[in-house]
Design a protein around this motif. Structure first.
Motif, short mmCIF file in Angstrom:
data_model
loop_
_atom_site.label_atom_id
_atom_site.label_comp_id
_atom_site.label_asym_id
_atom_site.label_seq_id
_atom_site.Cartn_x
_atom_site.Cartn_y
_atom_site.Cartn_z
N ARG A 115 33.64 30.31 -15.68
CA ARG A 115 34.66 30.54 -14.62
C ARG A 115 34.88 31.84 -14.00
N VAL A 116 34.80 32.64 -14.96
CA VAL A 116 35.03 34.04 -14.77
C VAL A 116 33.88 34.73 -14.02
N LEU A 117 32.57 34.34 -14.22
CA LEU A 117 31.59 34.71 -13.51
C LEU A 117 31.40 34.45 -12.08
N ARG A 118 31.89 32.80 -11.91
CA ARG A 118 32.00 32.26 -10.73
C ARG A 118 33.13 32.76 -9.87
N TYR A 119 34.33 33.28 -10.43
CA TYR A 119 35.23 33.79 -9.76
C TYR A 119 34.79 35.04 -9.20
N LEU A 120 34.04 35.95 -9.97
CA LEU A 120 33.65 37.44 -9.57
C LEU A 120 32.74 37.04 -8.31
N HIS A 122 32.16 34.31 -6.15
CA HIS A 122 32.64 33.54 -5.11
C HIS A 122 33.96 33.84 -4.47
N ASP A 123 35.05 34.43 -5.31
CA ASP A 123 36.20 34.77 -4.70
C ASP A 123 36.44 36.43 -4.65
N LEU A 124 35.73 37.15 -5.49
CA LEU A 124 36.00 38.84 -5.25
C LEU A 124 34.60 39.21 -4.55
N GLN A 125 33.60 38.15 -4.45
CA GLN A 125 32.41 38.69 -3.50
C GLN A 125 31.78 39.76 -4.24
N VAL A 126 31.56 39.82 -5.38
CA VAL A 126 30.67 40.65 -6.42
C VAL A 126 29.47 40.07 -6.39
N GLY A 127 28.62 41.05 -6.17
CA GLY A 127 26.95 40.86 -6.06
C GLY A 127 26.56 40.38 -7.16
N GLU A 128 25.31 39.79 -7.14
CA GLU A 128 24.82 39.19 -8.67
C GLU A 128 24.37 40.36 -9.45
#
Length: 220
Positions: A115-120, A122-128
């Motif tokens: 859930r943290v990685l998903r938030y990074l 999808h929500d914070l728009q952090v790249g892969e």
């Protein structure tokens, strides 16, 4: 032995993996109920009836009681089925094993779970690439601390595993973390004691039976 236990699990969940290891080490039979986290099955109303926090693992006992949080579940299993023990009898050694386990369960895992990685992303728009760098940073920092803890164990406390010559709670936590670290291509160099403990664990049938590839919901 308890009859009719059910484990709600996801094959890649490190917290679920910990509990599967503990169950296998203690020779306890259980039914496997897959909850696919990547498909967000944990957010469905049916699972909300099972888990108050919408997380796996959940261990359902034969009387219908449902236990959550991997560390609490493992300690329950150790208290109700003390052989083989997952915590040393000596109080100081017991604290050391708990500390190593918590280095992983409380310091590394919470900032790197799905859930943290998903938030990074999808929500914070952090790249892969940035997400992977985040993951590797916290894993490396945590495992370096874990290695230092192993280095500082008294000579008489050292053995093939994290807490001596038999697997402990610390080993239940270490193995899933190494599996995830390898999956994300983390730097595992310079961690000889940590990797030796992991290798000793993976030579044991209980750890092999608990690994993700052995789960009914494992993906090809």
């Amino acid at each position: 032995m308890l009859d009719g236990m059910k484990l709600y699990s996801y094959f890649r969940s490190s917290a679920s993996f910990r509990v599967r290891i503990a169950l296998e080490l203690k020779g306890l039979a259980y039914d496997y109920a897959p909850i696919h986290l990547a498909r967000r099955e944990q957010a469905q109303p049916a699972f909300a009836e099972v888990s108050a926090d919408g997380l796996v693992p959940v261990l359902e006992l034969d009387d219908g009681a449902r236990l959550s949080q991997s560390m609490a579940i493992i300690e329950y299993l150790d208290e109700t089925h003390p052989a083989p023990p997952l915590l040393p009898a000596d109080p100081v050694a017991r604290v050391r094993v708990r500390a190593m386990a918590q280095t992983i369960a409380c310091e590394i895992h919470p900032v790197n779970n799905l859930r943290v990685l998903r938030y990074l992303v999808h929500d914070l728009q952090v790249g892969e690439d940035a997400k992977t760098a985040w993951y590797r940073h916290w894993v490396r920092q945590g495992l370096e601390a874990f290695e230092r803890q192993l280095e500082r164990l008294p000579a008489g406390s050292r053995g093939r595993f994290c807490g001596g010559d038999a697997p402990t709670l610390a080993d239940c936590c270490l193995v899933p973390q190494i599996f995830n670290a390898q999956r994300f291509g983390c730097d595992l160099s310079g961690l000889p004691l940590t990797l030796a403990a992991h290798e000793a664990c993976m030579a044991e049938p209980a750890f092999q039976r608990a690994q993700p590839s052995a789960c009914p919901d494992a993906e090809a």
